[in-house]
Design a protein around this motif. Structure first.
Motif, short mmCIF file in Angstrom:
data_model
loop_
_atom_site.label_atom_id
_atom_site.label_comp_id
_atom_site.label_asym_id
_atom_site.label_seq_id
_atom_site.Cartn_x
_atom_site.Cartn_y
_atom_site.Cartn_z
N ASN A 115 0.88 -1.14 -0.33
CA ASN A 115 0.02 -0.33 0.21
C ASN A 115 0.52 1.36 -0.20
OD1 ASN A 115 -2.91 -0.92 0.01
ND2 ASN A 115 -2.97 -1.54 1.97
N LEU A 116 2.12 1.39 -0.20
CA LEU A 116 2.96 2.28 -0.09
C LEU A 116 3.54 2.51 -1.63
CD1 LEU A 116 5.90 2.13 2.75
CD2 LEU A 116 3.42 3.57 2.85
N PHE A 117 2.53 2.27 -2.28
CA PHE A 117 2.68 2.38 -4.05
C PHE A 117 2.73 4.12 -4.93
CE2 PHE A 117 -1.62 1.18 -3.89
CZ PHE A 117 -2.21 2.13 -4.78
N ASN A 118 2.18 4.14 -3.63
CA ASN A 118 1.52 6.03 -3.96
C ASN A 118 3.06 6.69 -3.03
OD1 ASN A 118 0.61 6.75 -5.96
ND2 ASN A 118 -1.82 6.22 -5.17
N SER A 119 3.41 5.89 -2.03
CA SER A 119 4.66 7.26 -1.16
C SER A 119 5.69 7.71 -2.17
CB SER A 119 5.70 6.25 -0.88
OG SER A 119 6.29 7.00 0.49
N TYR A 120 5.73 9.21 -1.87
CA TYR A 120 6.47 10.24 -2.95
C TYR A 120 8.28 10.26 -1.54
CZ TYR A 120 4.46 10.18 -7.57
OH TYR A 120 3.82 10.00 -8.56
#
Length: 163
Positions: A115-120
């Motif tokens: 669920n960290l796939f959108n973490s920049y």
């Protein structure tokens, strides 16, 4: 190493495309690659701490670091087995959204957390900067789409979608 020979593996086209995308991103096909910062190994840069358990699960036996680095065939078997598990889980949790599922698999591979796939957030390992998880997963997705198209074209030609 001919990545095209991966098509003989008993996995869905999507898993093969993810496999090819991650290998391209991680090692550019160099099965003897070792990351100088993390010690990650081989085609898909498996962390050394995962090698024994992942090989035991995929092959029924533990593989040594040396055996792993000297066998692209073993690497592919272990990587494909793990990615297939990740794919099945990600697909089930993505409401059929293929792009999100691919990014979740890439995030699991890169960070251990789907669920960290959108973490920049910038990533660092032992003081060395690496791409954010979002950057990584978007690059894998981009390559995945190319690889999937290539696999479909090679296996089905122009007949896909025709009735």
């Amino acid at each position: 190493l001919r990545i095209n020979s991966l098509n003989t593996l008993p996995y869905d086209i999507e898993v093969l495309a993810i496999l090819r995308a991650i290998i391209a991103r991680e090692s550019s096909g160099n099965y003897r690659a070792v990351n100088p910062h993390s010690g990650a190994l081989g085609l898909a840069q498996i962390m050394p701490a995962n090698l024994k358990s992942w090989s035991r699960e995929a092959l029924g036996r533990e593989v040594s670091r040396s055996e792993f680095l000297n066998s692209p065939t073993l690497q592919i078997q272990i990587i494909a087995f793990r990615l297939n598990k990740y794919w099945q889980s990600a697909l089930a949790s993505s409401n059929g959204n293929e792009a999100i599922a691919v990014r979740k698999v890439a995030s699991l591979w890169y960070s251990g957390k789907a669920n960290l796939f959108n973490s920049y957030t910038p990533q660092f390992y032992r003081g060395y900067r690496y791409p954010s998880i979002a950057e990584y997963t978007l690059k894998v997705l981009q390559r995945y789409l190319q690889e999937k198209q290539s696999i479909v074209a090679a296996n089905y030609g122009n007949s896909v979608g025709e009735q």
